[in-house]
Design an enzyme around this catalytic site. Structure first.
Site, short mmCIF file in Angstrom:
data_model
loop_
_atom_site.label_atom_id
_atom_site.label_comp_id
_atom_site.label_asym_id
_atom_site.label_seq_id
_atom_site.Cartn_x
_atom_site.Cartn_y
_atom_site.Cartn_z
N GLU A 168 40.09 -17.51 24.37
CA GLU A 168 41.32 -16.67 23.81
C GLU A 168 41.76 -15.67 24.50
OE1 GLU A 168 39.64 -16.63 19.74
OE2 GLU A 168 39.49 -18.87 19.72
N ASN A 209 40.77 -21.25 27.78
CA ASN A 209 40.91 -21.89 26.37
C ASN A 209 41.55 -21.13 25.33
OD1 ASN A 209 40.16 -24.46 24.83
ND2 ASN A 209 38.79 -22.94 23.52
N HIS A 244 43.86 -26.37 16.55
CA HIS A 244 43.55 -26.18 15.30
C HIS A 244 44.99 -26.26 14.22
CE1 HIS A 244 39.26 -24.99 15.62
NE2 HIS A 244 39.62 -24.24 16.58
N GLU A 274 39.41 -28.31 20.39
CA GLU A 274 38.81 -28.16 19.10
C GLU A 274 39.81 -28.43 17.91
OE1 GLU A 274 38.31 -23.78 18.94
OE2 GLU A 274 37.46 -23.62 20.80
N ASP A 276 41.18 -29.91 14.63
CA ASP A 276 41.11 -30.13 13.39
C ASP A 276 42.36 -30.20 12.57
OD1 ASP A 276 40.90 -27.54 13.29
OD2 ASP A 276 38.92 -27.24 12.66
O1 9MR Z 1 33.40 -22.87 14.28
C1 9MR Z 1 32.92 -21.56 14.73
C2 9MR Z 1 32.17 -20.96 13.80
O2 9MR Z 1 31.30 -21.87 12.93
C3 9MR Z 1 31.28 -19.70 14.02
O3 9MR Z 1 30.87 -18.91 13.15
C4 9MR Z 1 32.60 -18.85 14.84
C5 9MR Z 1 31.80 -17.68 15.55
O4 9MR Z 1 31.16 -18.01 16.59
O5 9MR Z 1 33.43 -19.66 15.82
C6 9MR Z 1 34.08 -20.73 15.41
O6 9MR Z 1 34.52 -21.62 16.46
C7 9MR Z 1 35.48 -20.92 17.15
C8 9MR Z 1 35.51 -20.98 18.35
O7 9MR Z 1 34.38 -20.67 18.99
C9 9MR Z 1 36.71 -20.76 19.24
N1 9MR Z 1 38.25 -21.13 18.50
C10 9MR Z 1 38.14 -20.86 17.04
C11 9MR Z 1 36.82 -21.32 16.31
C12 9MR Z 1 36.96 -21.37 14.97
O8 9MR Z 1 36.92 -20.26 14.57
#
Ligand code: 9MR
Length: 363
Positions: A168, A209, A244, A274, A276
Site C-alpha cells: 500500500e 502490493n 478486496h 487478497e 474477498d
Molecule cells: O486481515 C488482516 C488483519 O487480521 C490484521 O489485523 C490487519 C493488521 O495487520 O491486517 C489485515 O490484513 C490487511 C493486509 O495485511 C493488507 N491489505 C489489507 C488487509 C485487510 O485490512
C-alpha cells in the site's frame, strides 16, 4: 454508581454476551463429508495448469483446528501469513524478534508441499510502538529497515516464493503514502527496500502490493511507480492486486484484465493477493447474494487464467469462520467456504472455471 445505571450496564453486558454466543460459528462438520466426489480440488486443478492458488492463514487456527489444516492443505498450494509476518509481530522490540508464529506457517507449508508468500516488509500499518515513537534520524531508520530485512528475509532465504516488499505505497488519490518510511527516509525507501530484499534472498520474487486495481487515477499512479522502478533497474518481478472487492478494490473484472495487460508490457507478473467478496455488496436473497459472489470469484479467476502474466491467485482466507470481515457485525460471508468448512457456490464456480481451462488444454 446509581442502582439504575448499574442495572442498565448489566443488561447491556448480558445482551452483548448473548449476541456473541449466538454469532459463534456452528460446530464444524466431519472431514469425510468434505471430499468432492471426483477427488479433484482447487489445488489439483491449478497444478495441472502451473498455477498457484492460495489463501492467507492464521497460525492459531492452524494449531487449534484440524479441519482448517485439512482443507487448507487439500485445496491450496500457496499460503501467506495474514498478520504474523508484519513488522510489529515479528520485531516487537528493537532488539527482539519473535518468529514462532511465522515459523509455524512456513513449516506447515513445507510439510504440505506448498509455497509461501512473505507479507510484508514495509507498510504504514502494523508497526511496533518503539518504531512509531522512536524519533529516529534518516540514517538510523535506514539502518533499522535494512537490519529488519536482512534478519527476516535472511531467516527464510530459499523458502519464500515471493516477498511483498512494499504494501500500500499509495494514498487514495495516487500520491505516495506518507508512511513512517516515506517521511523518515524519503520516496527512495521503496527502491532501497527492494534492493535490500534482493541482496538478502536473490532467488525470491519481489513485488509491491496495493488496492484500487481497476482503471482509475490510483491504478495509473501504481503503474507509473512500477514503470519507474523497472526503468531505473530496481529489482521488481511483480505487482500485487489485493482485490478486496466492494471494499477498497475494483468490482469490474474487465477493467482489471485491461490493467493487467500493461504490466505484461513492462515484463511484470501480476499476483491477485487478497481477494474477498462480502455478500453484503449484492442485493437480493441470500441465495442471490451467494450466486453473485460466486460469479465475482469466477470472473477474477478467469482474468488471471487468461492473462499471460498472472499465475498466482490468493484469497484473504478461505473460511468465513476466519476473516477480517467476520467480526461483530458478521453476515458478510466473504470467502469460499462457510463457517463449518462447507464449500460455497463460489468454491464450485472456481472449480468449474479451473476445469474448463484444464479441459481446453490451456495448461
Ligand atoms: O486481515 C488482516 C488483519 O487480521 C490484521 O489485523 C490487519 C493488521 O495487520 O491486517 C489485515 O490484513 C490487511 C493486509 O495485511 C493488507 N491489505 C489489507 C488487509 C485487510 O485490512
Amino acid at each position: 454508581m446509581k442502582l439504575r445505571s448499574f442495572i442498565a450496564l448489566t443488561l447491556v453486558m448480558l445482551a452483548t454476551l448473548i449476541v456473541i454466543g449466538c454469532s459463534r460459528p456452528p460446530t464444524a462438520v466431519e472431514p469425510t463429508q468434505l471430499a468432492t466426489e471426483s477427488g479433484e480440488t482447487l489445488r489439483s486443478l491449478a497444478a495441472k495448469q502451473d498455477m498457484f492458488i492460495g489463501s492467507a492463514v492464521r497460525p492459531r487456527a492452524l494449531s487449534d483446528e484440524p479441519l482448517y489444516r485439512e482443507v487448507l492443505a487439500r485445496e491450496f498450494n500457496i499460503v501467506m501469513a495474514e498478520h504474523v509476518m508484519k513488522f510489529a509481530p515479528l520485531h516487537p522490540e528493537r532488539e527482539v524478534y519473535e518468529f514462532r508464529d511465522s515459523d509455524t506457517t512456513v513449516e506447515f507449508a513445507k510439510e504440505h508441499d506448498m509455497q509461501v508468500i512473505g507479507h510484508v516488509l514495509t507498510w504504514f500499518h502494523a508497526l511496533p510502538r518503539w518504531l512509531r515513537e522512536g524519533d529516529f534520524t534518516r540514517e538510523e531508520l535506514m539502518g533499522i529497515l535494512r537490519e529488519h530485512i536482512n534478519t527476516v528475509v535472511g531467516r527464510y532465504r530459499g523458502q519464500i516464493y515471493a516477498w511483498d516488499v512494499v504494501n500500500e505505497p499509495l494514498e487514495a488519490d495516487g500520491a505516495l503514502r506518507e508512511t513512517l518510511w516515506y517521511k523518515g527516509i524519503g520516496p527512495e525507501y521503496i527502491d532501497l527496500a527492494l534492493r535490500w530484499t534482493k541482496q538478502a534472498d536473490p532467488d525470491t520474487l519481489l513485488y509491491i502490493n496495493d488496492y484500487g486495481e481497476g482503471l482509475n487515477s490510483k491504478s495509473d499512479s501504481f503503474y507509473n511507480l512500477a514503470k519507474s522502478l523497472v526503468e531505473r533497474g530496481t529489482p521488481l518481478d511483480a505487482v500485487g492486486f489485493q482485490a478486496h472487492i466492494g471494499f477498497l478494490s475494483a468490482k469490474d473484472a474487465a477493467e482489471v484484465a485491461e490493467n493487467m495487460k500493461r504490466y505484461a508490457d513492462l515484463g511484470l507478473e501480476v499476483f491477485i493477493t487478497e481477494m474477498d467478496v462480502p455478500i453484503t455488496m449484492f442485493k437480493g436473497t441470500r441465495e442471490e447474494q451467494l450466486a453473485a459472489q460466486a460469479q465475482m470469484y469466477e470472473d477474477f479467476l478467469n482474468v488471471c487464467i487468461e492473462a499471460p502474466n498472472c499465475d498466482t491467485f490468493l484469497m484473504w482466507g478461505f473460511t468465513d469462520r476466519h476473516s477480517w470481515l467476520t467480526g461483530f457485525t458478521g453476515g458478510k460471508s466473504p470467502l469460499i467456504f462457510d463457517e463449518a468448512y462447507h464449500p460455497k457456490p463460489a468454491y464450485h464456480a472456481m472449480m468449474a472455471e479451473l476445469k474448463q481451462h484444464v479441459g481446453s488444454g490451456a495448461e
